[in-house]
Scaffold this motif. Structure first.
Motif, PDB file in Angstrom:
ATOM      1  N   THR A   1       0.839  -1.191   0.000  1.00 33.57           N
ATOM      2  CA  THR A   1       0.000   0.000   0.000  1.00 33.57           C
ATOM      3  C   THR A   1       0.873   1.239   0.000  1.00 33.57           C
ATOM      4  OG1 THR A   1      -1.844   1.116   1.039  1.00 33.57           O
ATOM      5  CG2 THR A   1      -0.228   0.144   2.501  1.00 33.57           C
TER       6      THR A   1
ATOM      7  N   GLU B   1     -11.528   3.965   2.673  1.00 31.10           N
ATOM      8  CA  GLU B   1     -10.253   4.492   3.167  1.00 31.10           C
ATOM      9  C   GLU B   1     -10.283   6.005   3.236  1.00 31.10           C
ATOM     10  OE1 GLU B   1      -7.079   2.575   1.058  1.00 31.10           O
ATOM     11  OE2 GLU B   1      -7.823   0.599   1.605  1.00 31.10           O
TER      12      GLU B   1
ATOM     13  N   HIS C   1      -5.536   1.749   5.876  1.00 29.31           N
ATOM     14  CA  HIS C   1      -5.585   0.873   4.713  1.00 29.31           C
ATOM     15  C   HIS C   1      -6.060  -0.508   5.135  1.00 29.31           C
ATOM     16  CE1 HIS C   1      -4.567  -1.120   0.979  1.00 29.31           C
ATOM     17  NE2 HIS C   1      -3.891  -2.016   1.668  1.00 29.31           N
TER      18      HIS C   1
END
Lengths: 576, 213
Positions: free
Chosen positions: A52, A256, A536
């Motif tokens: 991520t 998110e 995340h």
């Protein structure tokens, strides 16, 4: 062997992450691919769990964070790459860890990180042509009010308003100033279609076989067997599948972005809606990640309650999954009815405990929201010792040896052991391929080390084995539950006083749990403020889909729905 | 059938009561339609799971003649919008709605379908399906319990009961227009907004153009 011995090889290119609250290594982007190969081949970190990005706006930097683990179990390795925020380019790791494929595409889509060498770097959750990369910290959504909740504009009395009233179109939309709709040609998936493997031409002209035409079939997003709004583009050679590409994002509801505006506690009910069949499992993962940052542990009773809820959730989810798999195999709704009858009984317990059937919102940082109501333990005891074992055996008798189930599922959608690890498959998909990787055992969290249970494992990696693994996991969950009900102590259910606004020290943490669908991870970066800087979700269904195309190749079109059913995706988690 | 259908105006001889019922066209027509509302098998998100529960044994909406869930919009009467409507999905939803034959109904199930719900502020979320297609019944909840959905379906039946052949839109002389399908541009574009968008752009751009250059 430790990583420190390798620092010589990567002189100056590999540094320890020395920021307070952070862990792992910072690798220079030039040596990233080499580093990844080293840790995979020489150190045994063969399982890339999560990829991520984080947008550090004040530092003008973008960081890509990788979490790698060993498939034999044990603690993980975190490594990061830092690149400038403007036009960030990072080498792609798809050649080393194919499981990074979708995750890198997601990072490109939402954060605008260009992964050099990625074979197919297109947007994945939004559509091609969407303006901007929404998870950038300076990107503001159309309904933007303030960067953090609670919104001050909503706070004083008498100021209540509907956000759409302030917006020019009375809708949740915004356009770049120079945009004209006249000349706009919507993205017609041409890039997607032209990238599909074509088989038809391969035998042309050799005179031995007939040349068959290649057909592109779109399944979904509205299709009864896609478990929601999932779309796949299938390229067919006759009845056989030449290529398959999942198209995601039809349920992308911006967890998110919303999560980074929310306070920590506000995110708890949102996690319910990720894998909506296993809401408390999601709660568990998020609570663990934040508790790790805060440095607190819940009291004994709360731990037992948490495990009890997580295991009940697993049973619910697996029952549903077996029901829908049988739906997809053609046994329409009858096995589902059997599964749902039992599911309702567990939902009754959830409703009594948390007040809601599905979206329980029951976990809190340092415990659970409230104690178990009276009489619920007896109910659980009766369920897990009397009724459910009998009913699972009943399902087993009806389905496991059924000839149609066997012929439709044995040898279908095979994912070999090595591929399963490469593709970062998780949960029953991984364990059906002969990898006994269960986070509850591999990196035990909460109090799972106290319980006596086996990790369900099968070795053929086909649809049938995934079904059997799920069935066995229900039995193991029942075993855990019997121990929980026997051992649960009295006492507090919450550490300290319940708080609305928790104090989270700066740093990062990655909390992961074994959810019914696989390893669910939460990567959280805190900068000390009441809102997470980065939030995340490593969602198992999403990453399991990376291998979906591979599993389907060479099978018949009718097997696609069976294979998809065996992966058991939940769109709330796939698209987030 | 029986007593609840019988109009009071005409007396049916006693011996024929079990064979003959005299009623109005509206009532027999509505009775037929309200007793066989076929929903589309179309789940969007979390609410779809509760919708499945309503179809399963404990709540069982076949009691209301609704068990025939159709996977094709061409065969369905009711669209249960069960979940968050995203910008990426709304073109398909509008297309499905256009493909449904009249008479058709829409039930917005849950907070998201009714108004965006908890995800309303998200950049990919449509604030309620009614921004694009007409909704007949809203069911609150996140997700609504099966009982709430059943209540919504009963409300829909009540709505059908009040309709009359003379006034409903699908017997009007002029054919009903399909709803223009939204376009995925730099953001979602509702074709009905294009004139506003053009006007807005004109008003922004004009002052910048130098007259004598």
């Amino acid at each position: 062997m430790t990583l420190e011995e390798y620092t010589d090889r990567f002189t100056g290119m590999l540094n320890f992450d020395e920021r307070k609250g952070y862990e792992g290594y910072i690798v220079h982007s030039e040596r990233l691919v080499e580093f990844a190969r080293t840790i995979r081949d020489e150190l045994g970190y063969d399982y890339l769990s999560s990829v991520t990005g984080v947008d550090y706006l004040p530092d003008e930097q973008i960081e890509v964070v990788y979490h790698a683990y060993r498939s034999q179990g044990g603690p993980g390795l975190v490594f990061k790459v830092q690149v400038p925020r403007i036009n960030p380019i990072v080498p792609s790791l798809v050649s080393i860890f194919p499981g990074a494929d979708f995750q890198e595409r997601e990072a490109w889509d939402l954060l605008g990180i260009r992964f050099e060498g990625h074979p197919n770097l297109r947007r994945i959750l939004m559509w091609e042509g969407f303006h901007g990369h929404p998870l950038r910290k300076d990107w503001e959504e159309p309904y933007f009010e303030e960067s953090e909740k609670p919104f001050n504009s909503r706070w004083p009395e008498g100021k209540a308003f509907r956000i759409e009233e302030n917006k020019p179109f009375k809708k949740n939309v915004q356009y770049p100033p120079e945009f004209t709709p006249d000349g706009w040609i919507p993205e017609a998936d041409t890039a997607l279609y032209s990238g599909m493997v074509r088989l038809g031409a391969k035998d042309a002209g050799n005179g031995r076989s007939l040349e068959t035409d290649q057909i592109l079939v779109n399944l979904g997003p509205q299709h009864p067997s896609t478990h929601g709004v999932f779309r796949m583009v299938v390229s067919l050679d006759g009845e056989e599948i030449a290529d398959l590409q999942p198209v995601l994002g039809y349920l992308h509801r911006n967890h998110e972005k919303i999560g980074e505006r929310n306070t920590y506690l506000m995110n708890m009910p949102f996690t319910d809606r990720l894998d909506y069949l296993a809401s408390m499992g999601n709660n568990f993962g998020y609570a663990l990640a934040v508790e790790k940052l805060m440095g607190i542990t819940p009291p004994e009773r709360a731990e037992y309650i948490r495990v009890m809820m997580a295991e009940l959730t697993r049973i619910v989810s697996h029952l549903f999954s077996i029901g829908t798999l049988l739906n997809d195999l053609g046994a329409f709704f009858t096995p589902m009815l059997y599964a749902l009858t039992e599911r309702e009984l567990i939902l009754d317990i959830f409703e009594a405990v948390s007040g809601s059937r599905m979206m329980c919102n029951y976990f809190r940082f340092g415990g659970v929201a409230r104690d178990l109501p009276e009489g619920i333990l007896e109910k659980v005891y009766e369920l897990v010792t009397e009724r459910l074992p009998r009913k699972v055996d009943e399902l087993d008798t009806y389905l496991t040896d059924n000839e149609i189930v066997r012929t439709r599922s044995i040898g279908i959608g095979v994912l070999p052991r090595e591929q399963a690890i490469e593709y970062s498959a998780a949960g029953p998909v991984l364990r059906a391929s002969g990898v006994g990787y269960d986070v509850r055992r591999a990196e035990s969290y909460s109090i799972y080390d106290r319980f006596d249970f086996d990790v369900a494992i099968r070795h053929n990696g086909d649809v049938y084995d995934r079904y059997l693994v799920r069935l066995e996991e229900i039995r193991q969950s029942l075993r855990i539950l019997q121990q929980v009900v026997r051992d649960i102590p009295d006492g507090e259910f919450q550490t300290g006083k319940p708080q609305y606004q928790v104090r989270v020290p700066p740093g990062e943490s990655y909390g992961r749990v074994e959810n019914p669908k696989g390893e669910l991870g939460f990567y959280i970066v805190s900068n000390g403020k009441p809102n997470p800087w980065r939030y995340h979700i490593r969602s198992p269904s999403f990453i399991n889909l990376t291998a979906f195309g591979e599993m389907c190749k060479g099978h018949k079109i009718a097997d696609v729905v069976a294979i998809l059913g065996s992966i058991d995706i939940v769109l709330g988690e796939v698209d987030r | 059938m029986g007593d609840d259908l019988n109009g009071p105006e005409y007396q049916v001889p006693e011996e024929l009561r079990s064979h003959i019922t005299i009623t109005t066209l509206d009532r027999i027509y509505n009775w037929g339609r309200r007793s066989s509302v076929w929903p589309m098998m179309f789940g969007l998100a979390c609410c779809a799971i509760e919708m499945i529960c309503v179809a399963a044994s404990r709540y069982d909406f076949s009691r209301f003649g609704m068990e025939v869930m159709r996977p094709s919009p061409r065969q369905s009467d009711l669209m249960i919008v069960s979940g968050t409507v995203t910008k990426k999905m709304i073109p398909q939803i509008v297309r499905l709605y256009n493909q449904m034959p009249e008479p058709k109904y829409v039930l917005a199930m849950g907070a998201c379908a009714s108004g965006g719900g908890p995800f309303k502020e998200g950049y990919n979320v449509v604030s309620g399906v009614d921004k694009f297609i007409p909704v007949d019944v809203y069911v609150p909840g996140c997700p609504p319990t099966p009982q709430a959905l059943l209540n919504g379906l009963i409300k829909l039946q009540e709505k059908i009961d009040t309709q009359s052949i003379r006034t409903v839109r699908w017997y009007k002389r002029e054919a009903s227009e399909p709803i223009p399908i939204p376009i995925l541009g730099p953001d979602l574009i509702d074709p009905r907004d294009i004139p506003i968008l053009d006007a807005k752009r004109a008003s922004v751009v004009k002052p910048d153009v130098p007259e004598n250059s």
